[in-house]
Design a protein around this motif. Structure first.
Motif, PDB file in Angstrom:
ATOM      1  N   UNK A  74     -14.835  -0.146  12.402  1.00 10.44           N
ATOM      2  CA  UNK A  74     -13.359   0.202  12.746  1.00 10.44           C
ATOM      3  C   UNK A  74     -13.206  -1.430  13.576  1.00 10.44           C
ATOM      4  N   UNK A  75     -14.086  -1.755  14.433  1.00 12.54           N
ATOM      5  CA  UNK A  75     -14.007  -3.064  15.074  1.00 12.54           C
ATOM      6  C   UNK A  75     -14.181  -4.349  14.161  1.00 12.54           C
ATOM      7  N   UNK A  76     -15.106  -3.920  13.243  1.00  6.83           N
ATOM      8  CA  UNK A  76     -15.076  -5.118  12.173  1.00  6.83           C
ATOM      9  C   UNK A  76     -13.856  -5.353  11.425  1.00  6.83           C
ATOM     10  N   UNK A  77     -13.388  -4.330  11.175  1.00  8.10           N
ATOM     11  CA  UNK A  77     -11.955  -4.428  10.269  1.00  8.10           C
ATOM     12  C   UNK A  77     -10.830  -5.053  11.210  1.00  8.10           C
ATOM     13  N   UNK A  78     -10.739  -4.749  12.388  1.00  9.39           N
ATOM     14  CA  UNK A  78      -9.812  -5.344  13.309  1.00  9.39           C
ATOM     15  C   UNK A  78     -10.218  -6.895  13.487  1.00  9.39           C
ATOM     16  N   UNK A 129      -8.528 -12.282  12.064  1.00 10.24           N
ATOM     17  CA  UNK A 129      -8.920 -13.825  11.390  1.00 10.24           C
ATOM     18  C   UNK A 129      -7.779 -13.954  10.437  1.00 10.24           C
ATOM     19  N   UNK A 130      -7.299 -13.019   9.547  1.00  9.78           N
ATOM     20  CA  UNK A 130      -6.618 -13.299   8.529  1.00  9.78           C
ATOM     21  C   UNK A 130      -5.223 -13.489   9.171  1.00  9.78           C
ATOM     22  N   UNK A 131      -4.645 -12.908   9.923  1.00  9.58           N
ATOM     23  CA  UNK A 131      -3.443 -13.142  10.764  1.00  9.58           C
ATOM     24  C   UNK A 131      -3.426 -14.513  11.238  1.00  9.58           C
ATOM     25  N   UNK A 132      -4.499 -14.999  11.853  1.00 10.32           N
ATOM     26  CA  UNK A 132      -4.656 -16.221  12.545  1.00 10.32           C
ATOM     27  C   UNK A 132      -4.359 -17.386  11.450  1.00 10.32           C
ATOM     28  N   UNK A 133      -5.038 -16.996  10.236  1.00  8.20           N
ATOM     29  CA  UNK A 133      -4.978 -18.125   9.226  1.00  8.20           C
ATOM     30  C   UNK A 133      -3.689 -17.704   8.241  1.00  8.20           C
ATOM     31  N   UNK A 134      -2.821 -17.049   8.743  1.00  9.31           N
ATOM     32  CA  UNK A 134      -1.367 -16.669   8.068  1.00  9.31           C
ATOM     33  C   UNK A 134      -1.574 -15.980   6.661  1.00  9.31           C
ATOM     34  N   UNK A 135      -2.560 -15.310   6.625  1.00 10.56           N
ATOM     35  CA  UNK A 135      -2.777 -14.532   5.321  1.00 10.56           C
ATOM     36  C   UNK A 135      -2.726 -13.016   5.705  1.00 10.56           C
ATOM     37  N   UNK A 136      -2.364 -12.320   4.589  1.00 11.20           N
ATOM     38  CA  UNK A 136      -1.895 -10.936   4.527  1.00 11.20           C
ATOM     39  C   UNK A 136      -3.190 -10.293   4.135  1.00 11.20           C
ATOM     40  N   UNK A 137      -3.979  -9.451   4.395  1.00 10.50           N
ATOM     41  CA  UNK A 137      -5.015  -8.616   4.198  1.00 10.50           C
ATOM     42  C   UNK A 137      -4.858  -7.373   3.440  1.00 10.50           C
ATOM     43  N   UNK A 138      -4.914  -7.160   2.185  1.00  7.70           N
ATOM     44  CA  UNK A 138      -4.804  -5.926   1.781  1.00  7.70           C
ATOM     45  C   UNK A 138      -5.984  -5.064   1.807  1.00  7.70           C
ATOM     46  N   UNK A 139      -5.669  -3.606   1.757  1.00 13.83           N
ATOM     47  CA  UNK A 139      -6.717  -2.731   2.199  1.00 13.83           C
ATOM     48  C   UNK A 139      -7.778  -2.986   0.958  1.00 13.83           C
ATOM     49  N   UNK A 140      -7.693  -3.321  -0.319  1.00 12.72           N
ATOM     50  CA  UNK A 140      -8.686  -3.732  -0.956  1.00 12.72           C
ATOM     51  C   UNK A 140      -9.702  -4.679  -0.681  1.00 12.72           C
ATOM     52  N   UNK A 141      -8.871  -5.775  -0.002  1.00  9.21           N
ATOM     53  CA  UNK A 141      -9.375  -6.892   0.331  1.00  9.21           C
ATOM     54  C   UNK A 141     -10.484  -6.575   1.543  1.00  9.21           C
ATOM     55  N   UNK A 142      -9.967  -5.910   2.560  1.00 10.03           N
ATOM     56  CA  UNK A 142     -10.656  -5.440   3.581  1.00 10.03           C
ATOM     57  C   UNK A 142     -11.777  -4.635   3.284  1.00 10.03           C
ATOM     58  N   UNK A 168     -13.454  -4.645   0.473  1.00 10.92           N
ATOM     59  CA  UNK A 168     -14.468  -5.317  -0.102  1.00 10.92           C
ATOM     60  C   UNK A 168     -15.392  -6.168   0.995  1.00 10.92           C
ATOM     61  N   UNK A 169     -14.589  -6.681   1.942  1.00 11.57           N
ATOM     62  CA  UNK A 169     -15.368  -7.254   3.180  1.00 11.57           C
ATOM     63  C   UNK A 169     -16.194  -6.443   4.024  1.00 11.57           C
ATOM     64  N   UNK A 170     -15.750  -5.007   3.951  1.00 10.03           N
ATOM     65  CA  UNK A 170     -16.661  -4.208   4.799  1.00 10.03           C
ATOM     66  C   UNK A 170     -17.532  -3.339   4.152  1.00 10.03           C
ATOM     67  N   UNK A 171     -17.522  -3.599   2.682  1.00 11.76           N
ATOM     68  CA  UNK A 171     -18.511  -3.044   1.906  1.00 11.76           C
ATOM     69  C   UNK A 171     -18.321  -1.581   1.958  1.00 11.76           C
ATOM     70  N   UNK A 172     -17.205  -0.813   1.644  1.00 10.87           N
ATOM     71  CA  UNK A 172     -16.788   0.547   1.735  1.00 10.87           C
ATOM     72  C   UNK A 172     -15.884   0.724   0.643  1.00 10.87           C
ATOM     73  N   UNK A 173     -16.027   2.036   0.179  1.00 12.20           N
ATOM     74  CA  UNK A 173     -15.138   2.537  -0.948  1.00 12.20           C
ATOM     75  C   UNK A 173     -13.609   2.680  -0.452  1.00 12.20           C
TER      76      UNK A 173
END
Length: 85
Positions: free
Chosen positions: A35-39, A44-57, A59-64
């Motif tokens: 949960x903390x990693x997701x936040x 980080x995505x918001x600061x970069x002006x990007x939208x992170x979709x659930x699939x992208x998140x 993938x980064x977290x390595x979860x289904x």
């Protein structure tokens, strides 16, 4: 050689301190590590002006996708994030 040992010891001390800080944060917020990693990734995505979709998140977290849905539900329920189409 002595300087290298000092640097490695300093890095070890930093890592131990960082882990302790994360444990205290998780405990005080009632959140798990993912949960903390997701936040963190969302901030980080918001600061970069990007939208992170659930699939992208996921993938980064390595979860289904099922685990990602559960994680998002928890973050929405706790008021940390909101879903947008």
């Amino acid at each position: 050689r002595a300087i290298a040992v000092d640097v490695l010891n300093a890095l070890r001390d930093y890592r131990v301190s960082e882990q302790a800080m994360r444990r205290r944060t998780r405990s005080s917020m009632g959140m798990g590590e993912k949960d903390l990693l997701a936040l963190r990734y969302l901030f980080e995505a918001e600061a970069a002006g990007k939208v992170m979709k659930p699939k992208d998140l996921g993938d980064r977290l390595g979860i289904t996708s099922a685990s990602m849905t559960t994680l998002i539900d928890r973050l929405v329920e706790s008021g940390h994030v909101r879903r947008e189409p």
